[in-house]
Design a protein around this motif. Structure first.
Motif, PDB file in Angstrom:
ATOM      1  N   GLN A  33     -29.426  83.238 -77.646  1.00  0.00           N
ATOM      2  CA  GLN A  33     -29.340  82.975 -76.209  1.00  0.00           C
ATOM      3  C   GLN A  33     -29.366  81.467 -75.923  1.00  0.00           C
ATOM      4  O   GLN A  33     -29.594  81.046 -74.791  1.00  0.00           O
ATOM      5  CB  GLN A  33     -30.502  83.648 -75.461  1.00  0.00           C
ATOM      6  N   ASP A  34     -29.144  80.663 -76.973  1.00  0.00           N
ATOM      7  CA  ASP A  34     -29.116  79.199 -76.864  1.00  0.00           C
ATOM      8  C   ASP A  34     -30.437  78.618 -76.381  1.00  0.00           C
ATOM      9  O   ASP A  34     -30.461  77.639 -75.637  1.00  0.00           O
ATOM     10  CB  ASP A  34     -27.970  78.729 -75.957  1.00  0.00           C
ATOM     11  N   LEU A  35     -31.541  79.232 -76.799  1.00  0.00           N
ATOM     12  CA  LEU A  35     -32.866  78.708 -76.475  1.00  0.00           C
ATOM     13  C   LEU A  35     -33.550  78.244 -77.750  1.00  0.00           C
ATOM     14  O   LEU A  35     -33.367  78.825 -78.822  1.00  0.00           O
ATOM     15  CB  LEU A  35     -33.724  79.772 -75.789  1.00  0.00           C
ATOM     16  N   MET A  36     -34.334  77.186 -77.620  1.00  0.00           N
ATOM     17  CA  MET A  36     -35.091  76.649 -78.749  1.00  0.00           C
ATOM     18  C   MET A  36     -36.472  76.268 -78.219  1.00  0.00           C
ATOM     19  O   MET A  36     -36.613  75.823 -77.077  1.00  0.00           O
ATOM     20  CB  MET A  36     -34.373  75.409 -79.297  1.00  0.00           C
ATOM     21  N   PHE A  37     -37.478  76.450 -79.057  1.00  0.00           N
ATOM     22  CA  PHE A  37     -38.855  76.210 -78.646  1.00  0.00           C
ATOM     23  C   PHE A  37     -39.489  75.203 -79.582  1.00  0.00           C
ATOM     24  O   PHE A  37     -39.261  75.243 -80.792  1.00  0.00           O
ATOM     25  CB  PHE A  37     -39.642  77.526 -78.668  1.00  0.00           C
ATOM     26  N   GLY A  38     -40.276  74.298 -79.015  1.00  0.00           N
ATOM     27  CA  GLY A  38     -40.916  73.266 -79.816  1.00  0.00           C
ATOM     28  C   GLY A  38     -42.411  73.220 -79.573  1.00  0.00           C
ATOM     29  O   GLY A  38     -42.903  73.632 -78.516  1.00  0.00           O
ATOM     30  N   LEU A  39     -43.119  72.710 -80.563  1.00  0.00           N
ATOM     31  CA  LEU A  39     -44.567  72.597 -80.477  1.00  0.00           C
ATOM     32  C   LEU A  39     -44.978  71.289 -81.131  1.00  0.00           C
ATOM     33  O   LEU A  39     -44.558  70.989 -82.249  1.00  0.00           O
ATOM     34  CB  LEU A  39     -45.222  73.781 -81.200  1.00  0.00           C
ATOM     35  N   ALA A  40     -45.787  70.521 -80.434  1.00  0.00           N
ATOM     36  CA  ALA A  40     -46.267  69.242 -80.966  1.00  0.00           C
ATOM     37  C   ALA A  40     -47.700  69.030 -80.519  1.00  0.00           C
ATOM     38  O   ALA A  40     -48.111  69.517 -79.460  1.00  0.00           O
ATOM     39  CB  ALA A  40     -45.393  68.100 -80.465  1.00  0.00           C
ATOM     40  N   LEU A  41     -48.452  68.301 -81.330  1.00  0.00           N
ATOM     41  CA  LEU A  41     -49.805  67.936 -80.929  1.00  0.00           C
ATOM     42  C   LEU A  41     -49.754  66.739 -79.990  1.00  0.00           C
ATOM     43  O   LEU A  41     -48.949  65.826 -80.173  1.00  0.00           O
ATOM     44  CB  LEU A  41     -50.650  67.572 -82.147  1.00  0.00           C
ATOM     45  N   ASP A  42     -50.626  66.738 -79.003  1.00  0.00           N
ATOM     46  CA  ASP A  42     -50.762  65.593 -78.119  1.00  0.00           C
ATOM     47  C   ASP A  42     -51.311  64.426 -78.937  1.00  0.00           C
ATOM     48  O   ASP A  42     -52.259  64.598 -79.701  1.00  0.00           O
ATOM     49  CB  ASP A  42     -51.719  65.939 -76.977  1.00  0.00           C
ATOM     50  N   GLU A  43     -50.711  63.266 -78.810  1.00  0.00           N
ATOM     51  CA  GLU A  43     -51.130  62.106 -79.594  1.00  0.00           C
ATOM     52  C   GLU A  43     -52.534  61.646 -79.243  1.00  0.00           C
ATOM     53  O   GLU A  43     -53.250  61.119 -80.093  1.00  0.00           O
ATOM     54  CB  GLU A  43     -50.152  60.951 -79.384  1.00  0.00           C
ATOM     55  N   ASN A  44     -52.961  61.862 -77.996  1.00  0.00           N
ATOM     56  CA  ASN A  44     -54.265  61.390 -77.547  1.00  0.00           C
ATOM     57  C   ASN A  44     -55.369  62.429 -77.658  1.00  0.00           C
ATOM     58  O   ASN A  44     -56.544  62.084 -77.642  1.00  0.00           O
ATOM     59  CB  ASN A  44     -54.171  60.910 -76.090  1.00  0.00           C
ATOM     60  N   ASP A  45     -55.000  63.704 -77.751  1.00  0.00           N
ATOM     61  CA  ASP A  45     -55.991  64.787 -77.796  1.00  0.00           C
ATOM     62  C   ASP A  45     -55.500  65.861 -78.756  1.00  0.00           C
ATOM     63  O   ASP A  45     -54.630  66.662 -78.411  1.00  0.00           O
ATOM     64  CB  ASP A  45     -56.197  65.362 -76.394  1.00  0.00           C
ATOM     65  N   LYS A  46     -56.038  65.890 -79.947  1.00  0.00           N
ATOM     66  CA  LYS A  46     -55.570  66.825 -80.984  1.00  0.00           C
ATOM     67  C   LYS A  46     -55.947  68.278 -80.689  1.00  0.00           C
ATOM     68  O   LYS A  46     -55.523  69.183 -81.385  1.00  0.00           O
ATOM     69  CB  LYS A  46     -56.131  66.423 -82.359  1.00  0.00           C
ATOM     70  N   ASP A  47     -56.736  68.513 -79.643  1.00  0.00           N
ATOM     71  CA  ASP A  47     -57.060  69.883 -79.237  1.00  0.00           C
ATOM     72  C   ASP A  47     -56.028  70.451 -78.263  1.00  0.00           C
ATOM     73  O   ASP A  47     -56.145  71.591 -77.831  1.00  0.00           O
ATOM     74  CB  ASP A  47     -58.444  69.929 -78.588  1.00  0.00           C
ATOM     75  N   VAL A  48     -55.040  69.634 -77.917  1.00  0.00           N
ATOM     76  CA  VAL A  48     -54.007  70.049 -76.970  1.00  0.00           C
ATOM     77  C   VAL A  48     -52.655  70.058 -77.673  1.00  0.00           C
ATOM     78  O   VAL A  48     -52.300  69.118 -78.375  1.00  0.00           O
ATOM     79  CB  VAL A  48     -53.971  69.087 -75.756  1.00  0.00           C
ATOM     80  N   ALA A  49     -51.911  71.150 -77.479  1.00  0.00           N
ATOM     81  CA  ALA A  49     -50.559  71.258 -78.014  1.00  0.00           C
ATOM     82  C   ALA A  49     -49.570  71.199 -76.848  1.00  0.00           C
ATOM     83  O   ALA A  49     -49.872  71.642 -75.736  1.00  0.00           O
ATOM     84  CB  ALA A  49     -50.382  72.564 -78.770  1.00  0.00           C
ATOM     85  N   ILE A  50     -48.401  70.628 -77.101  1.00  0.00           N
ATOM     86  CA  ILE A  50     -47.356  70.538 -76.096  1.00  0.00           C
ATOM     87  C   ILE A  50     -46.252  71.516 -76.489  1.00  0.00           C
ATOM     88  O   ILE A  50     -45.629  71.375 -77.544  1.00  0.00           O
ATOM     89  CB  ILE A  50     -46.815  69.103 -75.978  1.00  0.00           C
ATOM     90  N   PHE A  51     -46.045  72.513 -75.665  1.00  0.00           N
ATOM     91  CA  PHE A  51     -45.052  73.560 -75.887  1.00  0.00           C
ATOM     92  C   PHE A  51     -43.843  73.258 -75.009  1.00  0.00           C
ATOM     93  O   PHE A  51     -43.983  73.074 -73.798  1.00  0.00           O
ATOM     94  CB  PHE A  51     -45.661  74.916 -75.539  1.00  0.00           C
TER      95      PHE A  51
END
Length: 56
Positions: A33-51
């Motif tokens: 369906q031409d969708l892609m998902f990414g996940l990264a750690l926040d550089e300032n807070d390793k307890d937060v992920a950026i989806f």
């Protein structure tokens, strides 16, 4: 031919050891369906992920 990737949504969530499994499953299921998902750690807070959701 140039590929254009569009960011549809970005959300910050509490990091979890199994979060990558959800992203992997979404990528495998919805790539046609031409969708892609990414996940990264926040550089300032390793307890937060950026989806991030992308349209490819």
């Amino acid at each position: 031919m140039e590929s254009k990737i569009q960011v549809l949504s970005t959300v910050r969530v509490q990091n979890s050891p199994d979060l990558y499994k959800l992203v992997d499953s979404l990528n495998r299921t919805l790539k046609k369906q031409d969708l892609m998902f990414g996940l990264a750690l926040d550089e300032n807070d390793k307890d937060v992920a950026i989806f991030t959701i992308y349209r490819t």
